[in-house]
Write a protein that holds these residues in place. Structure first.
Motif, PDB file in Angstrom:
ATOM      1  N   GLY A 245      -5.796  -1.747  -2.119  1.00  0.00           N
ATOM      2  CA  GLY A 245      -4.769  -1.457  -3.195  1.00  0.00           C
ATOM      3  C   GLY A 245      -5.240  -1.112  -4.624  1.00  0.00           C
ATOM      4  O   GLY A 245      -4.586  -1.214  -5.696  1.00  0.00           O
ATOM      5  N   ARG A 246      -6.650  -0.788  -4.779  1.00  0.00           N
ATOM      6  CA  ARG A 246      -7.549  -0.713  -5.891  1.00  0.00           C
ATOM      7  C   ARG A 246      -7.816   0.864  -5.899  1.00  0.00           C
ATOM      8  O   ARG A 246      -8.292   1.303  -5.160  1.00  0.00           O
ATOM      9  CB  ARG A 246      -8.797  -1.603  -6.025  1.00  0.00           C
ATOM     10  N   VAL A 247      -7.478   1.422  -7.032  1.00  0.00           N
ATOM     11  CA  VAL A 247      -7.689   2.908  -7.385  1.00  0.00           C
ATOM     12  C   VAL A 247      -8.538   3.054  -8.687  1.00  0.00           C
ATOM     13  O   VAL A 247      -8.383   2.270  -9.585  1.00  0.00           O
ATOM     14  CB  VAL A 247      -6.238   3.388  -7.697  1.00  0.00           C
TER      15      VAL A 247
ATOM     16  N   THR B 289       0.266   1.002  -1.551  1.00  0.00           N
ATOM     17  CA  THR B 289      -1.311   1.035  -1.497  1.00  0.00           C
ATOM     18  C   THR B 289      -1.857   2.064  -2.160  1.00  0.00           C
ATOM     19  O   THR B 289      -1.084   3.127  -2.795  1.00  0.00           O
ATOM     20  CB  THR B 289      -1.670   1.257   0.098  1.00  0.00           C
ATOM     21  N   ALA B 290      -3.221   2.094  -2.150  1.00  0.00           N
ATOM     22  CA  ALA B 290      -4.074   3.277  -2.913  1.00  0.00           C
ATOM     23  C   ALA B 290      -3.679   4.721  -2.304  1.00  0.00           C
ATOM     24  O   ALA B 290      -3.711   5.583  -3.070  1.00  0.00           O
ATOM     25  CB  ALA B 290      -5.398   2.940  -2.914  1.00  0.00           C
ATOM     26  N   ALA B 291      -3.380   4.747  -0.850  1.00  0.00           N
ATOM     27  CA  ALA B 291      -3.143   5.866  -0.460  1.00  0.00           C
ATOM     28  C   ALA B 291      -1.735   6.556  -1.088  1.00  0.00           C
ATOM     29  O   ALA B 291      -1.547   7.703  -0.834  1.00  0.00           O
ATOM     30  CB  ALA B 291      -3.054   5.712   1.110  1.00  0.00           C
TER      31      ALA B 291
ATOM     32  N   ASP C 167      -5.535  -2.317 -10.035  1.00  0.00           N
ATOM     33  CA  ASP C 167      -4.942  -2.928  -8.932  1.00  0.00           C
ATOM     34  C   ASP C 167      -3.437  -2.800  -8.809  1.00  0.00           C
ATOM     35  O   ASP C 167      -2.646  -3.315  -9.795  1.00  0.00           O
ATOM     36  CB  ASP C 167      -5.340  -4.268  -8.670  1.00  0.00           C
ATOM     37  N   LEU C 168      -2.742  -2.464  -7.539  1.00  0.00           N
ATOM     38  CA  LEU C 168      -1.397  -2.340  -7.459  1.00  0.00           C
ATOM     39  C   LEU C 168      -0.998  -3.737  -7.244  1.00  0.00           C
ATOM     40  O   LEU C 168      -1.580  -4.536  -6.666  1.00  0.00           O
ATOM     41  CB  LEU C 168      -1.055  -1.579  -6.295  1.00  0.00           C
ATOM     42  N   PRO C 169       0.435  -4.009  -7.960  1.00  0.00           N
ATOM     43  CA  PRO C 169       0.668  -5.432  -7.669  1.00  0.00           C
ATOM     44  C   PRO C 169       1.150  -5.697  -6.447  1.00  0.00           C
ATOM     45  O   PRO C 169       1.689  -4.882  -5.555  1.00  0.00           O
ATOM     46  CB  PRO C 169       2.079  -5.643  -8.458  1.00  0.00           C
ATOM     47  N   ARG C 170       1.035  -6.984  -5.789  1.00  0.00           N
ATOM     48  CA  ARG C 170       1.223  -7.410  -4.333  1.00  0.00           C
ATOM     49  C   ARG C 170       2.788  -7.669  -4.224  1.00  0.00           C
ATOM     50  O   ARG C 170       3.354  -8.063  -5.330  1.00  0.00           O
ATOM     51  CB  ARG C 170       0.414  -8.814  -3.956  1.00  0.00           C
ATOM     52  N   GLY C 171       3.197  -7.442  -3.175  1.00  0.00           N
ATOM     53  CA  GLY C 171       4.812  -7.471  -2.911  1.00  0.00           C
ATOM     54  C   GLY C 171       5.255  -6.324  -3.039  1.00  0.00           C
ATOM     55  O   GLY C 171       6.492  -6.429  -2.791  1.00  0.00           O
ATOM     56  N   GLY C 172       4.775  -5.367  -3.490  1.00  0.00           N
ATOM     57  CA  GLY C 172       5.494  -4.122  -3.751  1.00  0.00           C
ATOM     58  C   GLY C 172       5.448  -3.215  -2.545  1.00  0.00           C
ATOM     59  O   GLY C 172       5.950  -2.162  -2.270  1.00  0.00           O
ATOM     60  N   GLY C 173       4.585  -3.396  -1.722  1.00  0.00           N
ATOM     61  CA  GLY C 173       4.466  -2.701  -0.509  1.00  0.00           C
ATOM     62  C   GLY C 173       3.527  -1.284  -0.673  1.00  0.00           C
ATOM     63  O   GLY C 173       3.899  -0.366   0.439  1.00  0.00           O
TER      64      GLY C 173
END
Length: 732
Positions: A306-308, A270-272, A262-268
């Motif tokens: 945000g999940r890859v 996404t998985a794309a 999961d990408l950290p929140r607050g970084g703006g």
């Protein structure tokens, strides 16, 4: 549709709220218990979440059934047996290695025992007293202490060396007098600890049957790679910044590493964004971009934006011997089932459902585009209730075996072939309109959704229609503007409205720019497959605008990836597939089996029923190859100039006919039994040397011609105006 309520939902036997439509049930006699149970699910109940039974399996996947446990036990046994054979074969090598390690251990042991045997612990005191005695020879007391210490060290050395010698002698005598098995045991008991003592940091007694990993991966490496490409912010000072949360892994998965993060929140981010930077991430991980397989985990799989999911292969997963198509050995196949298409990078089977779909194949020449397109047709060959319309703009040998089964077959992009293609499309449109009129007239009980069904196919003799057109750009470039626009409009109507009537469009072209294949035709295709192309722009022309930015980029493929391409099945669904292999002879055999199936079910129609060469193959009669090829290339005309005939023969089989001229062709045909009634034929106002098709057919046995001429009339191109009666059990 009504569904029966399951026994339990989320741990409760009678949930208060459910999306399932229940069957009517009689009211329970005692409602007290129901009220108590329903109270658990009340929103104001603070214990509702705590009392909810987790919807998770208790046992791991491999232990949920007896068959799974047995299968895994057998697999473990096979693995142990393999390892036993592997190491048993290397026993002499291990014995030599053990001896060498034991010698090293003996040397290290002697070197470690030397200070003890030589009384090194007393030597320092003796040396100190000896130095004092030399400095003060008149000191009698110091000289006496030195003599006493020296004597004590000498006695200690004698005792220790004597004890060691006695132990060695006793062991040697005992070993010498012991029987052979005991000698072997004593030697092993001595060598094993000595070998352990002689081991080094890089020493290894047994070989590793698993090859070393070519690619290593850790959570730290993943974070460093994502930070380097700008997907993670850089921290300040000693703080390295935010990190991804690894939901799973990195762990070994087959021939690679698998990780879900999961990408950290607050970084703006996404998985794309991760998919768009696959090449840069691969460079940071030290691998080729073809080895990085990344996809977004959708909500249906427990994911979010945000999940890859990422899999990094040890090497190129698309190289090696191609996998044969399972259709090659199949007896029959139903096109209502997904068609086996190939395998992804992890070796998982990829299937493609073609009903209600249209397909487009694109890519550079000689990258396996036609071979892959033929997989779809091959599946339809094994279904007797599939009618094939085939057109090949190149006019080569790739699609010529389809003459045995194709209701209509158009080869080449010459004037006569263009007219045949236009007639074929007109026939298809008329058939499509006829089917819609019929389907609208059927009762809802027979046709509930206004679409073709397997029952309707057999009852009303409405076979599924495969419209296969290869090398579309050859047809379009050979047409004038008016014909081109008309054909494009016809193809768009078939691809857009045909699926509901049982039409499956299967088109292929090279780089489909606006001139060769218009955008309005490409944009209505639902399934797309692209082999290697030169750049991302060309990839997007085949797969759709913006697909390369999402990660569906066929330009990353190399010339070694023949038969490998990117398959797009939806707006955000794609996978790189190594397509199954089905060569020309295997495809020709499937065509012949498809002809036999259709003859058995009474579904052999159109050009296939009237094809002379196909009838000869079925009857076991051999026609001279040059005669058969001439009949094939003249299938759309009754006369042809020799120069044009030679050009088409070269296009059909360049290796065989590249050295042919008019005289050699005439000699070969004469040897095949062709008796020309005239040497000159008039085509397009020009009277030149040529051949009549009737002269060629005269060289074929009459019974084959009669069998081939028993062809049904071409279906009317006028739309149907009558509708079927109500379903009374009678077939139309």
């Amino acid at each position: 549709m009504t569904h029966t309520i399951p026994e339990q939902i989320n741990g409760h036997s009678k949930p208060k709220i459910s999306l399932i439509k229940f069957e009517p049930e009689p009211a329970p006699a005692d409602t007290t218990e129901d009220l108590v149970v329903e109270a658990v699910d009340r929103p104001d109940n603070p214990l509702a979440d705590w009392l909810t039974v987790p919807d998770l399996p208790i046992l791991p996947t491999w232990a949920r059934s007896v068959s799974s446990i047995k299968a895994n036990t057998v697999a473990l046994g096979r693995l142990c047996a393999w390892h036993a054979r592997y190491h048993l074969l290397r026993t002499p090598k291990y014995a030599v290695r053990l001896t060498w390690l034991a010698l090293k251990g003996a040397w290290r042991g002697l070197r470690g025992l030397w200070p003890t045997l030589s009384a090194h612990d007393q030597t320092a005191a003796v040396k100190a007293l000896r130095a004092q005695a030399k400095a003060k020879p008149e000191d009698v007391e110091n000289a006496a202490r030195y003599a006493l210490a020296h004597r004590q060290r000498t006695l200690t050395r004698r005792w220790r060396w004597g004890a060691a010698a006695a132990a060695v002698a006793a062991t040697t005598i005992g070993w010498w007098l012991a029987p052979l098995p005991v000698q072997a045991g004593m030697a092993a008991a001595a060598m094993v600890p000595l070998a352990f003592l002689g081991r080094g940091e890089d020493a290894q007694l047994l070989d590793n049957p698993t090859p070393p990993l070519r690619v290593d991966m850790s959570a730290q490496q993943l974070n460093d790679a994502l930070r380097a490409v700008g997907l993670l912010k850089t921290g300040k000072g000693d703080d390295e910044g935010p990190r991804v949360t690894c939901v799973m892994g990195p762990v070994r998965d087959g021939r690679g590493w698998a990780v879900i993060f999961d990408l950290p929140r607050g970084g703006g981010k996404t998985a794309a964004d991760v998919l768009a930077k696959r090449t840069a991430i691969a460079a940071e991980l030290g691998v080729d971009e073809i080895q990085v397989i990344a996809s977004r985990v959708r909500a249906a799989g427990g994911g979010h934006a945000g999940r890859v999911s990422m899999w990094v292969a040890d090497d190129d997963p698309y190289l090696g011997t191609p996998n044969p198509s399972p259709l090659e050995k199949a007896e029959t196949f139903s096109v209502w089932d997904p068609i086996p298409f190939g395998q992804d990078a992890r070796g998982q089977r990829i299937t493609v459902p073609v009903m209600w779909q249209s397909l487009f194949f694109g890519g550079l020449p000689r990258r396996g585009k036609t071979f892959t397109q033929r997989l779809m047709t091959a599946a339809g060959l094994l279904d007797p209730y599939v009618r094939h319309y085939v057109a090949d703009g190149k006019g080569g040998a790739d699609w010529m075996p389809a003459k045995a089964v194709a209701h209509r077959l158009v080869m080449g992009a010459e004037d006569d072939a263009i007219e045949a293609l236009k007639a074929m499309l007109k026939e298809l449109l008329a058939e499509m309109e006829r089917r819609f009129v019929l389907l609208r007239g059927l009762p809802v009980s027979v046709c509930p959704e206004g679409k073709l069904t397997p029952a309707i196919v057999e009852k009303y003799n409405l076979p599924v229609i495969f419209v296969t057109i290869d090398e579309l750009q050859e047809f379009f470039t050979a047409m004038d503007r008016e014909d081109r626009e008309q054909v494009i409009n016809d193809l768009c109507r078939i691809a857009r409205r045909g699926p509901a009537a049982g039409f499956v469009s299967n088109f292929a072209s090279q780089r489909p720019d606006a001139d060769s294949v218009p955008t309005k035709l490409r944009e209505i295709i639902t399934l797309r497959y692209c082999t290697q192309v030169v750049d991302q722009t060309s990839s997007d022309m085949v797969l759709g605008k913006g697909k390369a930015a999402q990660g569906a980029d066929a330009s990353v493929l190399s010339e070694d990836h023949r038969g490998t391409g990117v398959l797009v099945t939806g707006p955000a669904s794609f996978v790189t597939v190594r397509a199954d292999f089905l060569d020309g002879p295997a495809f020709a055999e499937l065509c012949q089996r498809g002809r036999d199936l259709r003859q058995k079910h009474g579904q052999l129609t159109g050009d296939a029923l009237g094809d002379v060469t196909a009838a000869a193959d079925t009857a076991g009669y051999t026609i001279a190859p040059v005669l058969s090829d001439c009949l094939d290339v003249m299938r759309h005309t009754d006369r042809m100039h020799t120069v044009d005939l030679l050009d088409r023969l070269v296009n059909l089989d360049e290796d065989r006919y590249c050295d042919f001229d008019g005289e050699r062709l005439a000699a070969e045909l004469e040897a095949a039994g062709v008796d020309r009634t005239t040497r000159q034929v008039k085509v397009g106002g020009k009277n030149l040397a040529g051949y009549r098709r009737s002269d060629l057919e005269a060289a074929v046995p009459a019974e084959l011609l009669l069998a081939a001429r028993r062809v049904e009339a071409t279906p009317s191109t006028d739309p149907a105006t009558n509708t079927p009666a109500e379903d009374t059990g009678e077939s139309l």
